[in-house]
Design an enzyme around this catalytic site. Structure first.
Site, short mmCIF file in Angstrom:
data_model
loop_
_atom_site.label_atom_id
_atom_site.label_comp_id
_atom_site.label_asym_id
_atom_site.label_seq_id
_atom_site.Cartn_x
_atom_site.Cartn_y
_atom_site.Cartn_z
N GLU A 259 -60.76 28.95 56.01
CA GLU A 259 -61.67 28.95 57.82
C GLU A 259 -60.79 29.14 58.83
O GLU A 259 -60.75 27.57 59.35
CB GLU A 259 -62.62 27.88 57.75
CG GLU A 259 -61.95 26.46 56.43
CD GLU A 259 -62.49 25.67 56.25
OE1 GLU A 259 -64.05 25.63 56.10
OE2 GLU A 259 -62.46 24.65 56.19
N PRO A 260 -59.91 29.93 59.54
CA PRO A 260 -59.47 29.20 60.96
C PRO A 260 -59.87 29.63 61.81
O PRO A 260 -61.06 30.30 62.34
CB PRO A 260 -58.32 31.05 60.52
CG PRO A 260 -59.25 32.30 60.64
CD PRO A 260 -60.06 31.10 59.34
N CYS A 328 -60.61 11.53 89.30
CA CYS A 328 -59.71 10.78 90.10
C CYS A 328 -59.71 10.05 88.38
O CYS A 328 -60.37 8.97 87.79
CB CYS A 328 -60.67 9.54 90.55
SG CYS A 328 -61.05 10.66 92.41
N TYR A 356 -60.54 24.94 71.20
CA TYR A 356 -60.86 23.98 71.78
C TYR A 356 -60.10 23.69 73.54
O TYR A 356 -60.17 22.15 74.16
CB TYR A 356 -59.63 23.17 71.31
CG TYR A 356 -59.88 23.49 69.12
CD1 TYR A 356 -60.77 22.91 68.78
CD2 TYR A 356 -58.81 23.89 68.80
CE1 TYR A 356 -61.32 23.05 67.32
CE2 TYR A 356 -58.94 24.12 67.43
CZ TYR A 356 -60.26 23.98 67.02
OH TYR A 356 -60.83 24.08 65.30
C1 LIG Z 1 -61.74 22.36 62.47
C2 LIG Z 1 -61.43 22.73 61.66
C3 LIG Z 1 -61.04 24.06 61.26
C4 LIG Z 1 -59.90 24.98 62.03
O1 LIG Z 1 -59.11 24.23 62.23
P1 LIG Z 1 -57.80 25.11 62.98
O2 LIG Z 1 -56.65 24.89 63.36
O3 LIG Z 1 -58.39 25.56 64.53
O4 LIG Z 1 -57.79 26.62 62.82
C5 LIG Z 1 -61.10 24.60 59.98
N1 LIG Z 1 -61.79 23.70 59.21
C6 LIG Z 1 -62.46 22.64 59.18
C7 LIG Z 1 -63.06 21.15 58.62
C8 LIG Z 1 -62.65 21.95 60.35
O5 LIG Z 1 -62.84 20.27 60.92
#
Ligand SMILES: *Cc1c(COP(=O)(O)O)cnc(C)c1O
Length: 401
Positions: A259-260, A328, A356
């Site tokens: 899950e990238p 500010c 992000y």
């Molecule tokens: C944020 C998150 C990701 C993605 O992480 P990256 O560092 O952006 O690849 C994958 N899995 C879970 C559960 C997350 O919370």
């Protein structure tokens, strides 16, 4: 992307503006899937929270990705862009059992990371298959804010609590169809990741009906020339081999999932800002831009180093500048950074602005969140309008005094 293209986008859509290069996203997706081409069933769940614009989600769908979501709103964004519910995994942390039940009813894959929630959910809905998120307690990550594997982390169910998980499954008769870990961002050492994977493989043997193992994410992307990055090809070779031998022992093929977020979108993004003023003090030359941590908070929140370059004067003489914002509050993007000579009105581009960045933007100082543009098929497409004053007033209620 070419400086000229970026300058034209800033001219056409105004500043500040986020720009995403679709072909870079596609290249990253293909590089990852190629590295794992030896795995029969591979699933890439794009982490929506990195960049959640619906046109980006649509691009991900076109590439063949599924989605990883952390809130019911992200699930709804996925459904709104025609993802099948079964191509969405929901990995929340600390949300209510009601939200989890609602998402489950939509047909989305649930991933639970809490023993209490697992027991409540299994008792009520033993027939809905659930994935469990394990915390293998392996430290992998450059920054304590983003390394979620340590022993006192709030994420995942501790690997040491495996007997509790098994007891809950026996008592409720629930079905565990997946096992998951996400140890944190920025994996630099493949062997550390493989070590954590072994813990997951070992845990997986406890479940007889697995359909997938999800190895989460944390691929490190370069932030500057010659920067260290995860060697995806080597990683793919090693983990694929290990995964295939696991499947053999397990007795059947299951899916390998990742899950990238950052890996797919970080380098595709550029953040374009205008220099409002140059301010020379006795010690420093400040370049003051039309932005702040209201638009890009990563340097201040995580100490992230985003490369900044002057696209209006790319060949100029290099000088040292501190790039700061206009809100500010201390909002330093870069301290004494070497950048080609900056004049007021120049456009500065931030690199690695895909992940992000926009998703963490706010209205602090009552400023508008920026526009977003997708560069696709050699054309600039506006995918989010810049906010207007109406957006600032929206939802506010003026009472009679
Ligand atoms: C944020 C998150 C990701 C993605 O992480 P990256 O560092 O952006 O690849 C994958 N899995 C879970 C559960 C997350 O919370």
């Amino acid at each position: 992307m070419k400086n000229e293209t970026l300058l034209n986008i800033a001219k056409e859509f105004g500043s500040p503006v986020y720009v995403y290069n679709a072909s870079k996203i596609e290249a990253q997706y293909k590089r990852l899937t190629s590295a794992f081409s030896k795995v029969k069933q591979l699933k890439i769940n794009y982490a929506v929270k990195a960049l959640s614009n619906i046109s980006i989600l649509k691009l991900m769908k076109k590439l063949g990705a599924s989605l990883d979501t952390v809130s019911i709103q992200e699930v709804k964004l996925g459904l709104a862009t025609d993802f099948n519910p079964q191509d969405i995994i929901y990995t929340p942390n600390g949300v209510s059992i009601e939200e989890i039940k609602t998402v489950a009813k939509l047909g989305v894959q649930i991933n639970i990371d809490n023993l209490s929630i697992l027991e409540q959910f299994g008792t009520r809905h033993p027939n809905i298959p659930v994935c469990v998120r394990i915390n293998p307690h392996v430290m992998a990550g450059g920054n304590t804010n983003i390394s979620v594997g340590h022993i006192d982390s709030k994420f995942g169910i501790s690997i040491h609590q495996m007997p509790h998980i098994i007891r809950i499954i026996e008592n409720t008769g629930m079905d565990i169809n997946g096992i998951h870990m996400h140890t944190g961002s920025d994996i630099l050492d493949i062997d550390v990741f493989l070590y954590a994977s072994e813990i997951l493989f070992d845990a997986a043997k406890n479940f007889k009906t697995l359909e997938f193992i999800d190895f989460g994410s944390g691929f490190k992307v370069p932030y500057k020339k010659d920067d260290i990055e995860t060697d995806i090809e080597e990683f793919g070779k090693k983990l694929s081999k290990r995964f295939n031998s696991f499947c053999k022992n397990y007795g059947r093929e299951i899916t390998l999932a990742f899950e990238p977020g950052k890996y797919l979108v970080s380098e595709a993004g550029y953040f374009l800002t205008t220099v409002n003023a140059i301010k020379q003090t006795t010690s420093t030359v400040f370049a003051q831009i039309d932005s702040g941590f209201n638009h890009l908070i990563r340097p201040m929140l995580y100490g992230s180093r985003h490369e900044i370059y002057n696209i209006s004067n790319p060949k100029g003489k290099q000088r040292f500048y501190s790039v700061v914002g206009y809100i500010c509050e201390t909002d330093t993007f870069a301290n004494n950074r070497r950048i080609t000579e900056i004049n007021e009105g120049d456009i500065l581009a931030f690199k690695n602005a895909g992940a992000y960045c926009f998703t963490m933007a706010s209205n602090y100082n009552s400023r508008y969140r920026p526009a977003e543009v997708l560069w696709y098929n050699d054309q600039a497409h506006l995918i989010r309008k810049r906010e207007t004053f109406d957006d600032i007033l929206n939802n506010q209620i003026e009472i009679t005094l």
